[in-house]
Design a protein around this motif. Sequence first.
Motif, mmCIF file in Angstrom:
data_model
loop_
_atom_site.group_PDB
_atom_site.id
_atom_site.type_symbol
_atom_site.label_atom_id
_atom_site.label_comp_id
_atom_site.label_asym_id
_atom_site.label_seq_id
_atom_site.Cartn_x
_atom_site.Cartn_y
_atom_site.Cartn_z
ATOM 1 N N ARG A 190 11.380 11.048 13.029
ATOM 2 C CA ARG A 190 10.553 11.193 12.174
ATOM 3 C C ARG A 190 9.310 12.774 11.673
ATOM 4 O O ARG A 190 8.668 13.696 10.998
ATOM 5 C CB ARG A 190 9.191 10.464 11.253
ATOM 6 C CG ARG A 190 9.618 9.577 10.810
ATOM 7 C CD ARG A 190 10.692 9.124 9.675
ATOM 8 N NE ARG A 190 10.161 8.435 8.701
ATOM 9 C CZ ARG A 190 10.200 7.362 7.918
ATOM 10 N NH1 ARG A 190 9.015 7.721 7.749
ATOM 11 N NH2 ARG A 190 11.211 6.843 7.640
ATOM 12 N N THR A 221 15.011 12.830 8.059
ATOM 13 C CA THR A 221 13.853 12.185 8.302
ATOM 14 C C THR A 221 13.833 10.446 8.125
ATOM 15 O O THR A 221 14.048 9.829 9.095
ATOM 16 C CB THR A 221 12.700 12.842 8.131
ATOM 17 O OG1 THR A 221 12.112 12.936 7.220
ATOM 18 C CG2 THR A 221 12.872 14.176 8.531
ATOM 19 N N GLU A 222 14.650 10.211 6.640
ATOM 20 C CA GLU A 222 14.248 8.697 6.449
ATOM 21 C C GLU A 222 14.959 8.422 6.976
ATOM 22 O O GLU A 222 15.449 7.207 7.458
ATOM 23 C CB GLU A 222 13.960 8.677 5.064
ATOM 24 C CG GLU A 222 13.827 7.442 4.096
ATOM 25 C CD GLU A 222 14.083 7.240 2.874
ATOM 26 O OE1 GLU A 222 13.176 6.650 2.839
ATOM 27 O OE2 GLU A 222 14.492 8.119 1.717
ATOM 28 N N GLY A 268 9.639 10.007 3.745
ATOM 29 C CA GLY A 268 9.912 11.509 5.315
ATOM 30 C C GLY A 268 10.431 12.982 4.181
ATOM 31 O O GLY A 268 10.120 12.652 3.293
#
Length: 555
Positions: free
Chosen positions: A485, A467-468, A534
């Motif tokens: 995110r 997600t980062e 994340g």
Amino acid sequence: MIIGLDVGGTHADAVLLSDKKVERSIKVPTDTSNLFNTVLTCFNLLLENIKPQLIQRVVISTTLTTNSVVQKNIDPVGIIVSAGPGIDPDNFRRGNHYYPVSGSIDHRGREIKPIIHGEIEAAAEKMKKDGIKYIGVIGKFSPRNPSHEITIHSILKHHFDTIFMGHKVSGKLNFPRRIATVYLNAAVFSMHKNFFNAVTDTLKQKGLTAPIQILKADGGTMNLHTSMEFPGQTILSGPAASVMGAIPHAPDDKDILVLDIGGTTTDLAVMVNKAPLLEPVGIGRGKHKSLIRALHTTSKGIGGDSEVTIKRGAIAIGPDRKGPAMAFGGNTPTPTDAMIYLGIMDAGDKSLAEKGMAQIASKLEISPQQAAEAIFTKTCSKIVELTRKMVERINSKPVYTVHEFLEGYKINPQQILLLGGPAPFMAARIEEISGIKTTVVPMSSVANAIGAALARTTCEISLLADTEQGIESAPEENYTETITRNYRKDDAMKTAQKLLEKKAIQSGAIEENLELELTEFQEFNIVRRFSLQGKIFRVKMQVKPGLIKGFSLAS
């Protein structure tokens, strides 16, 4: 109706199945120099007076790729490896055409150093001069980012016939095993291509349009065209067919030994509650420790046609096979000759078997009757000892079945299922020596072909979401998408399921036989300067190995 065909190094076995029984079974010699004729002969015999349109499915298992690896009868191939810092790729060298090159990607899929085109082109020129046709390309972290492998492929694609890329053959990260996996796929490609052409040409001639499946080492199937991309998955296809052929006859809630006694080798396996044991990492044979998913099987050089010799004043059985038994025109005595001499087996020319026993008897200064009894007993005892050693090895490590990890479990065999031509003649003696109830599987001489015919299409996928970086990807499936995110576990599971269902259908599965299961899930927080940046999600999901629905052949 379904056709099952097991093409071995000595014989090809084939069966024609209806939904309740084996309609026809045949066995023909395998001619490795003319596979087309071998396969055509099988189909001609099976389909006599049968309309081709009645055939719903054709499944084939083969030991040809396994034999080519064991006998080192494989093509020279080129390997290009991009490793980066932290590991020396020369430690995992395969073959004489192995080229480590610059360029690296880190564990999260970020490029650290780019590929140098000149290095790739120089390696290509050297391999072309040496007549190399098949190439493997492996990057250390290509399952996280395959861009370097794809770049190298684009440089090489006009120079070589076939190129295998590491991220395509496996989505797992074990770099040394991925090198071996790519190498094996490239090395057996030519052999498998010949087999592929023999099958497709035969089917075309017979007017068969039914889906064609190949049995894999994990006991599942893939369609014939997919097998050209992953020929290494057919290694140990033969032993896998043995296990699948035993499943319909295995009782519930018991630990079962499966022994397929052939002319040259005996294949050994274990089932727990009808579920075969699994190699949790991948096939390991000699120096070739791969990521090819496989059932846990062991093959040893002892069978009905094993050469019988005298070593240090004692009888030795195998591991070599020097041809058929003397009773069938061979030149060396075998366990089959001993069984014919003893009247256990009624086949061949008994007078020739007697000559074989007389040869052994004269060297030991005993009677031919004593020699035959000693050979037969030693053969069965050796097979039983091999099973005991296999169980000890399995119990020294964590136990995995195709369905689950059995924490702290110890195998305790309660029954032996025997397959193979010699099985009916050895069963009583094996039970006597082992002390374990021993049962011969119905149609034991063609059980491999039956197992192949009934095997379900299987496959697996690996999904990584970061997600980062805002990406979810499954490089094996050519899949990459952006994420937010807010991405969560449920999102990863839905994507993995969607990708697996699509892959399974493309591989030849039908929806009613799809049983999906999660085999691994990991979730990590990315923390930097005490702040959550994340999450990383890793998902592995599979279609369970097993038997197709709608057919009942249990005894």
